[in-house]
Design a protein around this motif. Structure first.
Motif, PDB file in Angstrom:
ATOM      1  N   ASP A   1     109.943  21.757  13.032  1.00 45.92           N
ATOM      2  CA  ASP A   1     109.080  20.598  12.860  1.00 45.92           C
ATOM      3  C   ASP A   1     107.701  21.124  12.493  1.00 45.92           C
ATOM      4  O   ASP A   1     107.055  21.774  13.319  1.00 45.92           O
ATOM      5  N   PRO A   2     107.235  20.878  11.260  1.00 47.90           N
ATOM      6  CA  PRO A   2     105.929  21.415  10.868  1.00 47.90           C
ATOM      7  C   PRO A   2     104.751  20.736  11.555  1.00 47.90           C
ATOM      8  O   PRO A   2     103.621  21.178  11.398  1.00 47.90           O
ATOM      9  N   GLY A   3     105.010  19.680  12.315  1.00 47.95           N
ATOM     10  CA  GLY A   3     103.932  18.993  13.020  1.00 47.95           C
ATOM     11  C   GLY A   3     103.101  18.132  12.093  1.00 47.95           C
ATOM     12  O   GLY A   3     103.434  17.937  10.934  1.00 47.95           O
ATOM     13  N   THR A   4     102.016  17.633  12.618  1.00 50.63           N
ATOM     14  CA  THR A   4     101.093  16.815  11.829  1.00 50.63           C
ATOM     15  C   THR A   4     100.054  17.730  11.212  1.00 50.63           C
ATOM     16  O   THR A   4      99.484  18.583  11.895  1.00 50.63           O
ATOM     17  N   ALA A   5      99.823  17.552   9.927  1.00 52.92           N
ATOM     18  CA  ALA A   5      98.887  18.419   9.223  1.00 52.92           C
ATOM     19  C   ALA A   5      98.207  17.646   8.105  1.00 52.92           C
ATOM     20  O   ALA A   5      98.653  16.563   7.734  1.00 52.92           O
ATOM     21  N   THR A   6      97.148  18.215   7.555  1.00 50.99           N
ATOM     22  CA  THR A   6      96.479  17.611   6.410  1.00 50.99           C
ATOM     23  C   THR A   6      97.167  18.076   5.142  1.00 50.99           C
ATOM     24  O   THR A   6      97.256  19.277   4.874  1.00 50.99           O
ATOM     25  N   LEU A   7      97.674  17.117   4.382  1.00 49.59           N
ATOM     26  CA  LEU A   7      98.325  17.377   3.095  1.00 49.59           C
ATOM     27  C   LEU A   7      97.324  17.054   1.999  1.00 49.59           C
ATOM     28  O   LEU A   7      96.770  15.942   1.972  1.00 49.59           O
ATOM     29  N   THR A   8      97.097  18.001   1.099  1.00 46.21           N
ATOM     30  CA  THR A   8      96.155  17.816  -0.004  1.00 46.21           C
ATOM     31  C   THR A   8      96.881  18.006  -1.317  1.00 46.21           C
ATOM     32  O   THR A   8      97.674  18.946  -1.472  1.00 46.21           O
ATOM     33  N   ALA A   9      96.635  17.113  -2.274  1.00 46.53           N
ATOM     34  CA  ALA A   9      97.198  17.230  -3.613  1.00 46.53           C
ATOM     35  C   ALA A   9      96.053  17.246  -4.615  1.00 46.53           C
ATOM     36  O   ALA A   9      95.086  16.488  -4.480  1.00 46.53           O
ATOM     37  N   ARG A  10      96.171  18.123  -5.607  1.00 45.02           N
ATOM     38  CA  ARG A  10      95.144  18.247  -6.631  1.00 45.02           C
ATOM     39  C   ARG A  10      95.801  18.246  -8.004  1.00 45.02           C
ATOM     40  O   ARG A  10      96.732  19.005  -8.254  1.00 45.02           O
ATOM     41  N   VAL A  11      95.293  17.413  -8.890  1.00 41.80           N
ATOM     42  CA  VAL A  11      95.765  17.361 -10.275  1.00 41.80           C
ATOM     43  C   VAL A  11      95.151  18.531 -11.039  1.00 41.80           C
ATOM     44  O   VAL A  11      93.970  18.845 -10.869  1.00 41.80           O
ATOM     45  N   ILE A  12      95.973  19.177 -11.858  1.00 44.70           N
ATOM     46  CA  ILE A  12      95.526  20.327 -12.647  1.00 44.70           C
ATOM     47  C   ILE A  12      95.508  19.929 -14.113  1.00 44.70           C
ATOM     48  O   ILE A  12      96.547  19.576 -14.682  1.00 44.70           O
ATOM     49  N   ARG A  13      94.347  20.002 -14.701  1.00 42.84           N
ATOM     50  CA  ARG A  13      94.199  19.666 -16.132  1.00 42.84           C
ATOM     51  C   ARG A  13      93.403  20.759 -16.836  1.00 42.84           C
ATOM     52  O   ARG A  13      92.548  21.387 -16.240  1.00 42.84           O
ATOM     53  N   GLY A  14      93.714  20.916 -18.124  1.00 41.38           N
ATOM     54  CA  GLY A  14      92.908  21.819 -18.947  1.00 41.38           C
ATOM     55  C   GLY A  14      93.316  23.230 -18.933  1.00 41.38           C
ATOM     56  O   GLY A  14      93.961  23.859 -18.273  1.00 41.38           O
TER      57      GLY A  14
END
Length: 86
Positions: A73-86
């Protein structure tokens, strides 16, 4: 240039080896087909895979796969997503 980024608190729950769990992250400016990367602060062991991509306006899909060889169980965590352009 600034890359669109979004984050949220996420608790994917207990996952068996080989199990994949999906979620979405709001990323203002994301569009269908955008390349993206994800990170999850709080994963304490190796063997996890995160993938991310733009699926619609302002939305990035993220998949977490347990490749650790055991049920964890990875537990509760901050998930961040970033779009990659260029």
């Amino acid at each position: 240039s600034v890359q669109p980024t979004g984050s949220k608190s996420w608790a994917p729950g207990s996952m068996g080896s080989g199990v994949a769990v999906n979620t979405t992250v709001t990323v203002t400016g994301a569009v269908l087909g955008d390349r993206a990367v994800a990170s999850m602060v709080g994963l304490t062991v190796g063997g996890w895979t995160l993938t991310a991509y733009g699926i619609s306006a302002n939305t990035v899909a993220v998949t977490l796969v347990n490749n650790t060889g055991g049920t964890l169980d990875p537990g509760t965590a901050t998930l961040t997503a970033r779009v990659i352009r260029g």
